[in-house]
Design a protein around this motif. Structure first.
Motif, mmCIF file in Angstrom:
data_model
loop_
_atom_site.group_PDB
_atom_site.id
_atom_site.type_symbol
_atom_site.label_atom_id
_atom_site.label_comp_id
_atom_site.label_asym_id
_atom_site.label_seq_id
_atom_site.Cartn_x
_atom_site.Cartn_y
_atom_site.Cartn_z
ATOM 1 N N VAL A 199 0.836 -1.205 0.000
ATOM 2 C CA VAL A 199 0.000 0.000 0.000
ATOM 3 C C VAL A 199 0.871 1.256 0.000
ATOM 4 O O VAL A 199 0.583 2.236 -0.695
ATOM 5 C CB VAL A 199 -0.957 -0.024 1.215
ATOM 6 N N LEU A 224 -3.780 -3.552 -6.329
ATOM 7 C CA LEU A 224 -4.519 -3.281 -5.084
ATOM 8 C C LEU A 224 -5.765 -4.167 -4.976
ATOM 9 O O LEU A 224 -6.100 -4.640 -3.884
ATOM 10 C CB LEU A 224 -4.894 -1.803 -5.016
ATOM 11 N N THR A 225 -6.428 -4.388 -6.097
ATOM 12 C CA THR A 225 -7.596 -5.274 -6.078
ATOM 13 C C THR A 225 -7.162 -6.691 -5.692
ATOM 14 O O THR A 225 -7.835 -7.377 -4.919
ATOM 15 C CB THR A 225 -8.269 -5.301 -7.468
ATOM 16 N N VAL A 268 -4.598 -7.464 -3.850
ATOM 17 C CA VAL A 268 -4.261 -7.479 -2.416
ATOM 18 C C VAL A 268 -5.537 -7.599 -1.579
ATOM 19 O O VAL A 268 -5.638 -8.447 -0.681
ATOM 20 C CB VAL A 268 -3.474 -6.209 -2.021
ATOM 21 N N GLY A 269 -6.529 -6.767 -1.902
ATOM 22 C CA GLY A 269 -7.790 -6.799 -1.151
ATOM 23 C C GLY A 269 -8.461 -8.158 -1.249
ATOM 24 O O GLY A 269 -8.935 -8.718 -0.258
ATOM 25 N N SER A 270 -8.457 -8.713 -2.457
ATOM 26 C CA SER A 270 -9.099 -10.010 -2.672
ATOM 27 C C SER A 270 -8.358 -11.122 -1.927
ATOM 28 O O SER A 270 -8.974 -12.000 -1.326
ATOM 29 C CB SER A 270 -9.124 -10.297 -4.178
ATOM 30 N N LEU A 296 -6.552 -10.812 0.775
ATOM 31 C CA LEU A 296 -6.799 -10.677 2.214
ATOM 32 C C LEU A 296 -8.162 -11.255 2.582
ATOM 33 O O LEU A 296 -8.328 -11.890 3.622
ATOM 34 C CB LEU A 296 -6.733 -9.208 2.626
ATOM 35 N N ALA A 297 -9.141 -11.034 1.699
ATOM 36 C CA ALA A 297 -10.491 -11.543 1.985
ATOM 37 C C ALA A 297 -10.533 -13.064 1.956
ATOM 38 O O ALA A 297 -11.347 -13.683 2.641
ATOM 39 C CB ALA A 297 -11.476 -10.981 0.966
ATOM 40 N N PRO A 348 -7.135 -5.767 6.706
ATOM 41 C CA PRO A 348 -7.022 -4.362 6.353
ATOM 42 C C PRO A 348 -7.306 -3.424 7.526
ATOM 43 O O PRO A 348 -6.613 -2.445 7.729
ATOM 44 C CB PRO A 348 -8.070 -4.180 5.260
ATOM 45 N N ILE A 373 -3.681 -1.863 7.714
ATOM 46 C CA ILE A 373 -3.527 -0.831 6.684
ATOM 47 C C ILE A 373 -4.020 0.514 7.207
ATOM 48 O O ILE A 373 -5.026 0.595 7.883
ATOM 49 C CB ILE A 373 -4.306 -1.215 5.401
ATOM 50 N N ARG A 412 -9.001 1.379 -2.163
ATOM 51 C CA ARG A 412 -9.207 0.331 -3.173
ATOM 52 C C ARG A 412 -9.041 -1.059 -2.552
ATOM 53 O O ARG A 412 -9.821 -1.966 -2.827
ATOM 54 C CB ARG A 412 -8.252 0.514 -4.357
ATOM 55 N N VAL A 413 -8.010 -1.198 -1.715
ATOM 56 C CA VAL A 413 -7.800 -2.511 -1.070
ATOM 57 C C VAL A 413 -9.031 -2.877 -0.241
ATOM 58 O O VAL A 413 -9.528 -4.012 -0.296
ATOM 59 C CB VAL A 413 -6.542 -2.484 -0.175
ATOM 60 N N GLN A 414 -9.531 -1.901 0.498
ATOM 61 C CA GLN A 414 -10.666 -2.190 1.373
ATOM 62 C C GLN A 414 -11.927 -2.515 0.570
ATOM 63 O O GLN A 414 -12.697 -3.398 0.937
ATOM 64 C CB GLN A 414 -10.899 -1.021 2.332
ATOM 65 N N ALA A 451 -11.978 -3.782 -2.513
ATOM 66 C CA ALA A 451 -11.764 -5.104 -3.127
ATOM 67 C C ALA A 451 -11.996 -6.205 -2.094
ATOM 68 O O ALA A 451 -12.566 -7.252 -2.402
ATOM 69 C CB ALA A 451 -10.355 -5.197 -3.692
ATOM 70 N N TYR A 452 -11.578 -5.932 -0.877
ATOM 71 C CA TYR A 452 -11.762 -6.887 0.226
ATOM 72 C C TYR A 452 -13.251 -7.165 0.450
ATOM 73 O O TYR A 452 -13.690 -8.311 0.532
ATOM 74 C CB TYR A 452 -11.128 -6.278 1.473
ATOM 75 N N ARG A 468 -14.835 -9.008 -2.542
ATOM 76 C CA ARG A 468 -14.463 -10.430 -2.574
ATOM 77 C C ARG A 468 -15.251 -11.216 -1.525
ATOM 78 O O ARG A 468 -15.663 -12.349 -1.767
ATOM 79 C CB ARG A 468 -12.952 -10.577 -2.326
#
Lengths: 254, 224
Positions: free
Chosen positions: A193, A227-228, A230-232, A234-235, A245, A249, B11-13, B15-16, B19
């Protein structure tokens, strides 16, 4: 030791199999990439130790050699705008343990400064040419090194040389490599990030005047995709994994 | 945070959350993150977005475009519709583009490829095409994603009797050994001398391996 200091998000989760560089144990770093790491550290108000840890994280716990050419090294420390201008507290000794400086004599004759990429004349600067030359020499010993750089045009030029059979070193863009480091566990999401925030600032700031729209679009897309991802990722991690996050983050570096 | 360049964290959040919302789709719906470049393949040269997520149900492909930092009232904004249209044009394998707003419900709007050609007005659009991401996408994919009844065999309460099966297999293996021929006299004789006690020992060994009491090395596995 990675990952335990208060200044870093890097962890010892690295899978230690050099998968991130396609099992290649020689990794060339262009000065543009080192500047990217240092600038992202500065943006996060981190200290030189964090930069050292970021570089060390590229070494797959010492299995991989990080190579830098003498010209790139002087670009980092002796040019008109050296790294010390970006981060005044940074010294050569902060980077030296991780990097292996190599002589690049003769690069002017070995690697052209202009490469014709499908009708587009692309310029390679002396740093890019010198590190490409150093890695070419390495490739002659049977290894096929990877070169990480932060310039889309240079990537195109060097990739074109691979495709046309003039070179055997594989260029990889900075964000693509950061993604691989994140996937293998060498980088935490906070590191990614911070780097992405710096790239984002570049895209929206004064430096965008020096970037072609083609470069900007590609950079923006790489950024969004990383970034997408990374978010995916983590989920998809199991519940209870500490790096979420909300926890990791957005916090201050120090 | 600006509209043009939302922060990396935002964006990370988002996308999280997206998902997570997509995790509850039917099991035959696949969700992948769009990735257009790699070390060996070079980078995709096209300048239009390929979206952020790809959702595949059978051979139907839908791409999600995250509108990071944008509220649901921006879903039908002209610039976003143009982005969706460009995405569909440059990705002909994609049936629809789902615009996702950055609000609590992840409100989304499904823009399908027919929409631009038929010039439907917004009042003519189905309500199923708009709403929270999870339910909207599920109802959108429902006609395409087949749901299968569980096979009848699964509903029977079958219990595997391991000792019985092991003994049966050992007897079959013994019969196989007896019937096989070998040009080496010693081996032929050894096979003939195998009897039911060997079969019992083999069955016992198999059960101990299953119970985790014995572990064979690969060389033992082959020699036995």
């Amino acid at each position: 030791m990675l990952g335990t200091s208060a200044t870093s998000g890097t962890t010892a989760r690295c899978s230690c199999d050099c998968k991130c560089s396609n099992y290649i144990f020689w990794l060339g770093l262009d000065s543009s990439y080192i500047f990217l790491l240092v600038r992202s550290a500065v943006r996060a108000q981190a200290n030189p130790a964090y930069v050292s840890e970021l570089l060390a994280a590229h070494r797959c716990r010492g299995q991989r050699e990080l190579i830098i050419s003498r010209t790139c090294w002087s670009e980092c420390f002796s040019s008109q705008a050296p790294l010390t201008q970006v981060m005044p507290s940074l010294t050569i000794s902060d980077l030296l343990p991780a990097l292996l400086e190599q002589d690049d004599a003769g690069y002017e004759f070995a690697v052209p400064s202009e490469v014709d990429v499908d009708g587009r004349e692309v310029h390679l600067d002396s740093g890019e040419r010198s590190i490409a030359h150093v890695l070419e020499r390495q490739a002659q010993h049977g290894d096929c090194p990877i070169l990480v750089l932060d310039d889309e045009d240079a990537f195109d030029a060097l990739f074109h040389r691979v495709v046309t059979g003039h070179s055997s070193i594989l260029p990889v863009n900075s964000l693509a490599f950061v993604r691989k480091l994140f996937d293998c566990g060498a980088f935490e999401e906070v590191d990614v990030v911070r780097i992405c925030d710096h790239v984002r600032d570049d895209l929206g700031g004064d430096r965008q005047a020096f970037m072609s729209s083609r470069k900007r679009v590609r950079k923006q897309r790489s950024l969004d995709e990383l970034l997408t991802h990374v978010g995916s990722t983590l989920a998809e991690r199991p519940t209870g994994t500490p790096s979420r996050p909300a926890l990791r983050i957005g916090g201050a570096v120090e | 945070m600006t509209d043009d360049h939302p922060s990396a964290v935002a964006r990370v959040q988002m996308a999280y959350r997206v998902r997570q919302a997509l995790a509850h789709q039917e099991s035959d719906v696949l969700v992948t993150v769009v990735h257009s470049g790699d070390v060996l393949s070079g980078q995709d040269e096209s300048e239009t977005s390929n979206g952020d997520f790809i959702v595949t149900a059978l051979d139907l492909r839908v791409r999600l475009l995250l509108l990071v930092g944008q509220a649901s009232d921006r879903l039908r904004a002209q610039d976003n519709l143009v982005r969706a249209q460009k995405l569909l044009w440059s990705n002909p394998d994609t049936f629809a583009c789902v615009l996702v707003a950055d609000d609590d419900d992840l409100t989304c709007d499904v823009v399908d490829s027919n929409e631009f050609s038929s010039r439907r007005s917004s009042s003519e659009r189905s309500h199923a095409m708009q709403g929270p991401l999870e339910s909207t996408l599920r109802s959108f994919l429902q006609p395409f994603a087949l749901t299968w009844d569980a096979p009848a065999l699964l509903s029977r309460n079958l219990v595997l009797n391991l000792p019985e099966v092991a003994a049966l297999c050992a007897q079959q293996a013994l019969a196989e050994r007896h019937s096989s021929r070998s040009p080496i006299p010693e081996r032929s004789r050894a096979r003939r001398e195998l009897d039911s006690r060997d079969a019992d020992r083999a069955a016992e060994l198999a059960l101990r391996i299953i119970a985790g009491e014995v572990e064979l090395s690969s060389s033992e596995r082959y020699s036995r």
